[in-house]
Design an enzyme around this catalytic site. Structure first.
Site, PDB file in Angstrom:
ATOM      1  N   ARG A 257       0.849  -1.185   0.000  1.00  0.00           N
ATOM      2  CA  ARG A 257       0.000   0.000   0.000  1.00  0.00           C
ATOM      3  C   ARG A 257       0.884   1.233   0.000  1.00  0.00           C
ATOM      4  O   ARG A 257       1.865   1.320   0.741  1.00  0.00           O
ATOM      5  CB  ARG A 257      -0.916   0.024   1.232  1.00  0.00           C
ATOM      6  N   GLU A 286      -3.274   7.683  -6.276  1.00  0.00           N
ATOM      7  CA  GLU A 286      -3.142   6.956  -7.545  1.00  0.00           C
ATOM      8  C   GLU A 286      -4.114   7.514  -8.579  1.00  0.00           C
ATOM      9  O   GLU A 286      -5.309   7.590  -8.319  1.00  0.00           O
ATOM     10  CB  GLU A 286      -3.403   5.469  -7.311  1.00  0.00           C
ATOM     11  N   HIS A 305       0.289   0.060 -10.211  1.00  0.00           N
ATOM     12  CA  HIS A 305      -0.522  -0.814  -9.352  1.00  0.00           C
ATOM     13  C   HIS A 305      -0.948  -2.083 -10.105  1.00  0.00           C
ATOM     14  O   HIS A 305      -2.133  -2.398 -10.207  1.00  0.00           O
ATOM     15  CB  HIS A 305      -1.757  -0.065  -8.830  1.00  0.00           C
TER      16      HIS A 305
END
Length: 339
Positions: A257, A286, A305
């Site tokens: 994370r 993000e 990601h």
């Protein structure tokens, strides 16, 4: 019974439908809804996090549905209150952060998740990002693509260290961290783990030595990889003080994370040369904003990601979700009930 398969461009609605048909047969009405993620980044919707789509579209699609299988749909209080027939939500991910669990409990809606669906994929990607970062693979590939035979990367000062004999510290060692530990041990790394929730014998079983203190782990690690859950206690777990404890020339990798790591402190450590390199697949925001310091930080490998993105993961999520729907229809206890 009416079921909504609210998929996206990763776990597609037709994939949910295929697995549901295999599990419960074709004698049910299954409605499909495709959400925009990941072509459009997820984000907060009303009071839930990491969701995709909007409440009104979901409300319309849920009309009369008793079951919803999804990965990213925003099951907010508004949506749950406006869907009186709904009795089961199965979220095809490790944590149902896109569901208002309090509202679900109030309205008699059971909520399940699909734990472990992407553990193998995330571990694979972590090892890949670690190798790419340590061995400077993206830089050398870019140089060659630009027409330059970058022989300087074979010099002692420019080639990256290897994993054989390297001291690797893992922060957290659950389903992902355990796989990473086994893989790195097989490559000759000396793996140590800081995880206050893991039994020492479980860590030794994956080839890692337990360390009881985070500072001690950092002081003795050439490479650090993050695998902790994001909680109020772990937010900002690695800041300027912690990064300064690492040996000079260390490498940091994060596929867990983004908020576990202080990004400004990381940029400072890279800019000063104290850290040799870093690899990030997750970010505090993000995508990172255009003015993010990360975009110009030296020796930083970034990916959007993707650690949990594999075709196997999509199939796993749909299969585990469909199995929960089957249990619900048969009146059996749910295997992964959260609420």
């Amino acid at each position: 019974m009416r079921i909504l398969a609210a998929g996206d461009h990763f776990v597609a609605p037709e994939l949910f439908v295929r697995e549901l048909t295999a599990e419960i047969g074709a004698g049910h009405t299954v409605t499909e809804l495709r959400l925009p993620w990941p072509l459009t980044p997820f984000g907060p919707v009303a009071e839930v996090d990491e969701a995709s789509g909007d409440e009104d579209t979901l409300l319309e699609a849920l009309d009369g549905a008793r079951v919803c299988v999804t990965q990213m749909a925003p099951l907010t209080r508004k949506v749950l209150e406006g869907s009186p027939a709904l009795r089961l939500v199965v979220v095809g991910r490790g944590g149902p952060v896109n569901v208002s669990l309090e509202a679900a409990a109030e309205h008699g809606v059971q909520v399940c998740n699909t734990p472990g669906r992407n553990a193998a994929a995330t571990a694979e990607y972590t090892v890949g990002l670690l190798l790419a970062t340590v061995r400077r693979i993206p830089e050398t590939s870019a140089a060659l693509a630009a027409g330059r035979w970058a022989g300087e990367f074979y010099t002692y000062g420019n080639c990256g260290p290897g994993l054989d004999g390297a001291r690797v510290g893992l922060i957290g060692c659950g389903a992902v961290g355990g796989r990473v530990a086994r893989a790195l041990t097989a490559l000759g790394a000396r793996v140590r783990v800081y995880d206050p929730y893991a039994a020492p014998e479980a860590l030794r079983a994956v080839g890692a030595a337990p360390v009881g203190d985070l500072d001690e782990l950092l002081r003795g690690s050439d490479i650090v990889s993050l695998h902790a859950r994001l909680t109020p206690e772990t937010r900002g777990l690695l800041g300027a003080r912690e990064l300064a404890l690492l040996p000079e020339g260390a490498v940091v990798v994060n596929c867990a994370r983004g908020a576990l790591l202080d990004e400004d402190a990381l940029c400072d450590a890279l800019g000063s040369g104290r850290l040799a390199a870093a690899g990030l697949d997750v970010f505090a925001v993000e995508p990172p904003p255009p003015d993010s310091r990360l975009r110009s930080a030296p020796r930083l490998v970034m990916t959007p990601h993707l650690a949990g993105a594999s075709t196997a993961v999509a199939h796993n999520a749909a299969r585990i979700a469909a199995a929960e729907v089957g249990r619900f229809l048969r009146g059996e206890p749910l295997a992964h009930r959260v609420v």
